[in-house]
Motif scaffolding. Sequence first.
Motif, PDB file in Angstrom:
ATOM      1  N   UNK A  34       5.849 -25.715  35.166  1.00 35.03           N
ATOM      2  CA  UNK A  34       5.542 -24.542  35.606  1.00 35.03           C
ATOM      3  C   UNK A  34       5.691 -24.402  37.168  1.00 35.03           C
ATOM      4  N   UNK A  35       5.646 -25.734  37.855  1.00 34.57           N
ATOM      5  CA  UNK A  35       5.987 -25.643  39.254  1.00 34.57           C
ATOM      6  C   UNK A  35       7.256 -25.334  39.491  1.00 34.57           C
ATOM      7  N   UNK A  36       8.214 -25.676  38.611  1.00 38.42           N
ATOM      8  CA  UNK A  36       9.613 -25.530  38.738  1.00 38.42           C
ATOM      9  C   UNK A  36      10.310 -24.212  38.352  1.00 38.42           C
ATOM     10  N   UNK A  37       9.275 -23.353  37.866  1.00 36.91           N
ATOM     11  CA  UNK A  37       9.650 -22.094  37.567  1.00 36.91           C
ATOM     12  C   UNK A  37       9.990 -21.824  36.175  1.00 36.91           C
ATOM     13  N   UNK A  38       9.975 -22.571  35.105  1.00 31.88           N
ATOM     14  CA  UNK A  38      10.224 -22.074  33.865  1.00 31.88           C
ATOM     15  C   UNK A  38       9.414 -21.157  33.222  1.00 31.88           C
ATOM     16  N   UNK A  39       9.790 -20.154  32.279  1.00 31.69           N
ATOM     17  CA  UNK A  39       9.272 -18.984  31.787  1.00 31.69           C
ATOM     18  C   UNK A  39       8.094 -19.475  30.828  1.00 31.69           C
ATOM     19  N   UNK A  40       8.368 -20.255  29.742  1.00 33.25           N
ATOM     20  CA  UNK A  40       7.798 -20.663  28.875  1.00 33.25           C
ATOM     21  C   UNK A  40       7.744 -22.163  28.441  1.00 33.25           C
ATOM     22  N   UNK A  41       6.552 -22.521  27.890  1.00 31.30           N
ATOM     23  CA  UNK A  41       6.621 -23.927  27.444  1.00 31.30           C
ATOM     24  C   UNK A  41       6.245 -24.087  25.910  1.00 31.30           C
ATOM     25  N   UNK A  42       7.032 -24.232  25.046  1.00 29.08           N
ATOM     26  CA  UNK A  42       6.831 -23.793  23.514  1.00 29.08           C
ATOM     27  C   UNK A  42       6.852 -25.392  23.166  1.00 29.08           C
ATOM     28  N   UNK A  43       6.007 -25.689  22.032  1.00 25.80           N
ATOM     29  CA  UNK A  43       6.206 -27.077  21.250  1.00 25.80           C
ATOM     30  C   UNK A  43       6.370 -26.817  19.910  1.00 25.80           C
ATOM     31  N   UNK A  44       7.025 -27.647  19.255  1.00 26.64           N
ATOM     32  CA  UNK A  44       7.617 -27.619  17.815  1.00 26.64           C
ATOM     33  C   UNK A  44       6.559 -27.991  16.874  1.00 26.64           C
ATOM     34  N   UNK A  45       6.685 -27.989  15.767  1.00 27.58           N
ATOM     35  CA  UNK A  45       5.804 -28.280  14.610  1.00 27.58           C
ATOM     36  C   UNK A  45       6.300 -29.004  13.710  1.00 27.58           C
ATOM     37  N   UNK A  46       6.238 -30.543  13.706  1.00 27.92           N
ATOM     38  CA  UNK A  46       7.074 -31.452  12.762  1.00 27.92           C
ATOM     39  C   UNK A  46       5.758 -32.376  12.232  1.00 27.92           C
ATOM     40  N   UNK A  47       6.207 -33.118  11.182  1.00 28.17           N
ATOM     41  CA  UNK A  47       5.005 -33.692  10.516  1.00 28.17           C
ATOM     42  C   UNK A  47       5.675 -35.164  10.030  1.00 28.17           C
ATOM     43  N   UNK A  48       4.893 -36.137   9.773  1.00 25.68           N
ATOM     44  CA  UNK A  48       5.508 -37.336   9.192  1.00 25.68           C
ATOM     45  C   UNK A  48       6.683 -38.117   9.959  1.00 25.68           C
ATOM     46  N   UNK A  49       6.969 -37.865  11.305  1.00 23.54           N
ATOM     47  CA  UNK A  49       8.071 -38.386  12.117  1.00 23.54           C
ATOM     48  C   UNK A  49       7.426 -38.924  13.435  1.00 23.54           C
ATOM     49  N   UNK A  50       8.311 -39.572  14.035  1.00 24.79           N
ATOM     50  CA  UNK A  50       8.114 -39.989  15.464  1.00 24.79           C
ATOM     51  C   UNK A  50       8.295 -38.947  16.622  1.00 24.79           C
ATOM     52  N   UNK A  51       7.662 -37.877  16.221  1.00 29.18           N
ATOM     53  CA  UNK A  51       7.339 -36.775  17.358  1.00 29.18           C
ATOM     54  C   UNK A  51       5.858 -36.369  17.245  1.00 29.18           C
ATOM     55  N   UNK A  52       5.127 -36.145  18.405  1.00 31.38           N
ATOM     56  CA  UNK A  52       3.493 -36.014  18.398  1.00 31.38           C
ATOM     57  C   UNK A  52       3.170 -34.528  18.069  1.00 31.38           C
ATOM     58  N   UNK A  53       4.185 -33.731  18.056  1.00 33.97           N
ATOM     59  CA  UNK A  53       3.847 -32.181  17.998  1.00 33.97           C
ATOM     60  C   UNK A  53       3.319 -31.549  16.497  1.00 33.97           C
ATOM     61  N   UNK A  54       2.744 -32.407  15.765  1.00 37.31           N
ATOM     62  CA  UNK A  54       2.114 -32.023  14.629  1.00 37.31           C
ATOM     63  C   UNK A  54       1.168 -30.956  14.421  1.00 37.31           C
ATOM     64  N   UNK A  55       0.604 -30.694  15.553  1.00 37.96           N
ATOM     65  CA  UNK A  55      -0.727 -29.406  15.669  1.00 37.96           C
ATOM     66  C   UNK A  55      -0.555 -28.727  16.838  1.00 37.96           C
ATOM     67  N   UNK A  56       0.561 -27.722  16.559  1.00 41.79           N
ATOM     68  CA  UNK A  56       0.756 -26.906  17.596  1.00 41.79           C
ATOM     69  C   UNK A  56      -0.500 -26.306  18.476  1.00 41.79           C
ATOM     70  N   UNK A  57      -1.284 -25.519  17.781  1.00 39.67           N
ATOM     71  CA  UNK A  57      -2.379 -24.917  18.461  1.00 39.67           C
ATOM     72  C   UNK A  57      -3.159 -25.769  19.230  1.00 39.67           C
ATOM     73  N   UNK A  58      -3.488 -26.772  18.679  1.00 38.47           N
ATOM     74  CA  UNK A  58      -4.320 -28.019  19.576  1.00 38.47           C
ATOM     75  C   UNK A  58      -3.763 -28.457  20.635  1.00 38.47           C
ATOM     76  N   UNK A  59      -2.229 -28.662  20.584  1.00 39.23           N
ATOM     77  CA  UNK A  59      -1.562 -29.014  21.747  1.00 39.23           C
ATOM     78  C   UNK A  59      -1.278 -28.039  22.899  1.00 39.23           C
ATOM     79  N   UNK A  60      -1.138 -26.585  22.401  1.00 39.62           N
ATOM     80  CA  UNK A  60      -0.920 -25.659  23.255  1.00 39.62           C
ATOM     81  C   UNK A  60      -2.285 -25.448  23.917  1.00 39.62           C
TER      82      UNK A  60
END
Length: 371
Positions: A34-60
């Motif tokens: 946000x401070x650097x001026x990016x327009x959006x910050x989107x998070x992916x949805x993935x399950x059962x792997x070594x990334x933590x973005x499994x619940x986008x709405x909660x993380x958003x």
Amino acid sequence: MTVPLSILDLSPISEGSDAASALRNTVDLARHAEGWGFQRYWVAEHHFVAVASSSPAVLIGQIAAATERIHVGAAAVQLGHTTAVAAVESFGTLDAFFPGRIDLGVGRSGQRRREALAAPPPKAPAAPAQWRDVDGVVVPAPFDVSAQFRNPTLVARMGALQQPRAESPDFATQVDDILAMLDGGFAANGIESHVVPGERAPLRPWVFGSSKGQSAEVAGSRGLPFVASYHITPATALDAVDAYRNAFRPSQALPEPYVVVSADVVVADDHDTAVHLASSYGRWVHSIRAGNGAVPYPSPDRCEPLTPEQVEVVKDRTATQFVGDPDEVAHRLEALQRVTAADELVVTSVTHRHADRLRSHELLAKRWGLH
């Protein structure tokens, strides 16, 4: 004129770390973005792997609460694993807390995987496609994912994401239901039904797609913005953009096509450092394509090189990752924007150390001229 630049984050878990740290790193990167001026910050949805973005709405919700202005959204909610009602209700809730800042991204990846599983195996391998250079943009030969989709591990995990004997509606039907719910004209089996919260929320679906198939057609024919995943499917992303534009019909929300194109980037202060930081990317992609899902992101200091056979499996992704100093990466992004006529670019950047990921985005933001 330079187009806006946004971020797509998977909340990657680094080798030796954990999900809690990855989630904290995501919120930290969002604050900086946000401070650097990016327009959006989107998070992916993935399950059962070594990334933590499994619940986008909660993380958003956590990201939006930690920031003030940046748009926050999903890239994307997998409609094959949920319902239109659940998507509208959860994102309507988010919009109630953070009005005008929430992006509802939707994709059909779950449906696409089930279609691939149901399809008969190809009788003979197709003729190999040729790699192309389109005005500075590498378009590799397509990677055959059919064997990956039939991996027993993937099949079992996909089954766990569905209720027993559940069948997802067609993607176009789900998108139409979402639009009707947002507009207040939804009927469930002929019965007028109102989604609360969600109805009349200023939400607009962003459709994510990887080819010239249904996603591009649905986005275009409904007058919705379209996000083409060059970072995952570089062989077909340009075709997806063309198909979207050909199918586009103006809507009340969008009188002209709006195209976002993704790219995988690693930026460092100098070329050699960037190459070193990105050297474990091929190993990570190979873990995904081997069928068991992404492993914790390897350290470039300890990562074993790929064998020649493994290099062949991932070369379309490594060749289309934008790696280098700020000028090098910016020039490649400019070429991608020029070739696709994208209205916006979204970058994803994975490194083993959080500090290197922060630096990658900071350098790119400064070089791109964000404010």
